[in-house]
Write a protein that holds these residues in place. Structure first.
Motif, short mmCIF file in Angstrom:
data_model
loop_
_atom_site.label_atom_id
_atom_site.label_comp_id
_atom_site.label_asym_id
_atom_site.label_seq_id
_atom_site.Cartn_x
_atom_site.Cartn_y
_atom_site.Cartn_z
N LEU A 1 51.67 12.97 86.69
CA LEU A 1 50.54 13.26 87.91
C LEU A 1 49.42 13.36 86.91
CD1 LEU A 1 52.08 16.06 90.14
CD2 LEU A 1 51.69 13.64 90.79
N ALA A 2 49.44 13.55 85.85
CA ALA A 2 48.01 13.69 85.04
C ALA A 2 47.63 12.26 84.64
CB ALA A 2 48.17 14.39 83.58
N GLN B 1 46.40 10.71 87.83
CA GLN B 1 44.81 11.07 88.31
C GLN B 1 43.89 10.44 87.29
OE1 GLN B 1 43.60 13.11 90.41
NE2 GLN B 1 41.68 13.73 89.48
N LYS B 2 44.41 10.32 85.88
CA LYS B 2 43.28 9.68 85.09
C LYS B 2 43.08 8.13 85.52
CE LYS B 2 43.96 12.59 80.93
NZ LYS B 2 44.54 13.77 81.80
N VAL C 1 40.82 8.00 88.95
CA VAL C 1 39.43 8.42 88.92
C VAL C 1 38.67 7.37 88.18
CG1 VAL C 1 39.65 10.90 89.00
CG2 VAL C 1 39.50 9.70 86.57
N TYR D 1 37.16 7.72 83.78
CA TYR D 1 38.08 8.27 82.98
C TYR D 1 38.47 7.17 81.74
CZ TYR D 1 41.63 9.99 79.94
OH TYR D 1 42.56 10.78 78.55
N ASP E 1 36.83 4.24 81.02
CA ASP E 1 35.84 3.63 80.39
C ASP E 1 35.25 4.86 79.19
OD1 ASP E 1 34.37 5.73 81.79
OD2 ASP E 1 33.17 4.25 82.78
N SER E 2 36.10 5.71 79.22
CA SER E 2 35.63 6.76 78.31
C SER E 2 34.62 7.81 78.54
CB SER E 2 35.75 6.63 76.97
OG SER E 2 34.78 5.74 76.55
N SER E 3 33.87 7.64 79.77
CA SER E 3 32.86 8.47 80.27
C SER E 3 33.26 9.73 80.34
CB SER E 3 32.36 7.98 81.52
OG SER E 3 31.74 6.78 81.27
N PHE E 4 34.51 10.21 80.75
CA PHE E 4 34.72 11.69 80.57
C PHE E 4 34.90 12.51 79.71
CE2 PHE E 4 38.25 14.88 80.85
CZ PHE E 4 37.82 15.59 81.42
N PHE E 5 35.41 11.90 78.43
CA PHE E 5 35.44 12.59 77.22
C PHE E 5 34.02 12.49 76.48
CE2 PHE E 5 40.05 12.89 77.31
CZ PHE E 5 40.39 14.07 76.93
N TYR E 6 33.52 11.36 76.93
CA TYR E 6 32.14 11.49 76.45
C TYR E 6 31.25 12.74 77.01
CZ TYR E 6 27.62 9.07 74.44
OH TYR E 6 26.70 8.63 73.69
N TYR E 7 31.44 12.94 78.11
CA TYR E 7 30.70 13.99 78.63
C TYR E 7 31.29 15.28 78.12
CZ TYR E 7 29.93 17.60 82.61
OH TYR E 7 29.67 18.41 83.30
#
Lengths: 164, 294
Positions: free
Chosen positions: B125-126, B129-130, B133, B136, B138-144
């Motif tokens: 499920l993880a 979800q990744k 969305v 995720y 394009d690595s924007s999430f971890f950048y944030y």
């Protein structure tokens, strides 16, 4: 899920009391924090409307700020503790250090608590309606920016609410 | 409980001869005790159940106790659905699995199957979800996250070279945006040239290991069975080093321990080591390093 910026912490509410003289931004009252968090977590319209209603139902007052020494002095006078001469000599030694500070220049508002007794000095905010806005910020990596946009808005007219 | 599988001989001396099932449920009780819900109506009953379970072996092996534990956690979860971390939901399912296992002849086997499926579902499920969305991959999430999540400040500082004053400035910008009386609708952020690369590495590492874990736990052949524990252990030892969500790590370590085959004693010991190391990870290494270098 740990995968998106779009989380409750990236959603926030802005609340305004609409008066004849303009809008007053206010914080979400302490007693509605829980409802507010649930709404930010899963923002459905009915919850937004109900939250806006709860805020409009409250009475709001201007926060009274006064010098602690002055407050103490008034309290002693009103309770008539000690004789007059004692109070005067004590008053002399209680000169505020920052007497020039103008507390009245600051205008904050706060909600009246459920069972709170207001004093004569408390000034109620005369507002006609409230507006609640749900905002969400997003992260634009290319521009290195956080930008916020409004997603929902509710206006509750106080004059049309029953019992107010 | 005579059907519970004892730990392989080589480990018995280390663990005082307890059965693996007993060990698993004891660790779960420890988790309930040390990482309680913040709500008193969940916290207090769970503490009472956990202490009773520690004192009386017969209580901790009773299905009734675990059904009560499950009910209490579910009540807390339903009432506070909007404020709870994901792993509190997982903990509720895990306690339900323990309760159900105690109603059958071979609780160890049933618990192992439940653990395997729960781990598969968590990671599958993880991953879904990744992928689903928009920001995720394009690595924007971890950048944030590197810019704002205090748990990643060490990584942002030492790997991406982001100084503390930049972190403070970014947080101030965010606060300026969300403050109740703010009229601001956008704020500029500060970053470093290496931030993109660090974010990309974390993003793909995180996604790929979760994909592999999900695959390894769904198929049940010998090779995958060996791989799955190694993968899950790598995940536990690496992820929680940077994001020390000990409650989540402990649930995964306990479930990992529960599904290991009886012959895999080394893996069992590794899961127990992970259980202990997750505590060591909580030590504020960044602060110690800073203090030591001043």
């Amino acid at each position: 899920m740990f995968s998106t910026v779009d989380a409750p912490s990236a959603r926030f509410v802005r609340i305004y009391l609409l008066t004849d003289n303009g809008e007053i931004p206010v914080m979400l009252p302490e007693g509605l924090r829980r409802t507010g968090l649930a709404y930010r977590t899963f923002p459905v319209e009915s919850d937004g409307h109900s939250l806006a209603h709860s805020i409009a139902e409250k009475s709001w007052v201007y926060v009274r700020m006064e010098n602690a020494v002055e407050y103490y002095r008034q309290l002693r006078r009103s309770q008539q503790i000690g004789d007059a001469s004692e109070l005067d000599s004590e008053s002399d030694s209680l000169q505020p250090d920052i007497s020039q500070f103008d507390f009245k220049a600051f205008k904050f508002v706060r909600p009246v608590e459920h069972d709170e007794q207001l004093s004569e000095q408390d000034e109620l905010v005369n507002f006609n309606s409230i507006r609640l806005e749900l905002w969400k910020y997003q992260f634009d990596r290319a521009k290195q920016q956080l930008y916020a946009s409004m997603h929902q808005t509710y206006v509750v007219d106080k004059t049309r609410m029953g019992g107010l | 409980m005579n059907s519970t599988a004892p730990i392989h001989n080589s480990s018995i001396s280390l663990l005082g001869g307890s059965t693996r099932f007993d060990l698993v449920i004891s660790l779960t009780l420890l988790l309930l005790l040390l990482y309680p819900h913040r709500y008193w109506y969940v916290n207090i009953p769970l503490s009472v159940f956990a202490v009773a379970g520690f004192i009386f072996p017969v209580v901790r092996r009773s299905a009734l106790l675990w059904f009560l534990v499950t009910i209490v956690i579910f009540i807390g979860t339903v009432i506070n659905w909007y404020a709870l971390d994901n792993h509190k939901y997982l903990l509720a399912y895990w306690c339900l699995a323990v309760a159900c296992s105690l109603t059958v002849q071979n609780p160890q086997q049933v618990l192992a199957i439940s653990a395997r499926w729960l781990i598969f579902l968590v990671f599958a499920l993880a991953v879904l979800q990744k992928i689903k969305v928009p920001h995720y991959l394009d690595s924007s999430f971890f950048y944030y996250e590197l810019l704002f999540d205090s748990r990643f400040h060490g990584l942002a500082k030492y790997l991406a070279g982001m100084p503390e004053h930049m972190q403070t400035l970014n947080e101030a910008a965010r606060r300026a945006l969300i403050n109740y009386d703010s009229l601001v609708t956008q704020v500029n952020l500060e970053s470093t040239p290496r931030m993109s690369s660090v974010a990309a590495v974390i993003t793909w590492w995180n996604l790929l290991i979760q994909v592999f874990i999900a695959l390894a736990f769904i198929f049940n052949n010998d090779l995958l069975c060996r791989c799955r524990n190694v993968l899950l252990l790598i995940f536990l030892f690496t992820t929680y080093l940077f994001a020390p969500v000990v409650g989540f790590g402990w649930v995964l370590a306990i479930m990992g321990l529960a599904q290991v085959r009886n012959t895999q004693t080394r893996m069992m010991m590794c899961y127990l080591a992970a259980f202990l190391f997750l505590q060591v990870y909580r030590i504020p290494w960044g602060e110690i390093l800073r203090w030591a270098t001043v």
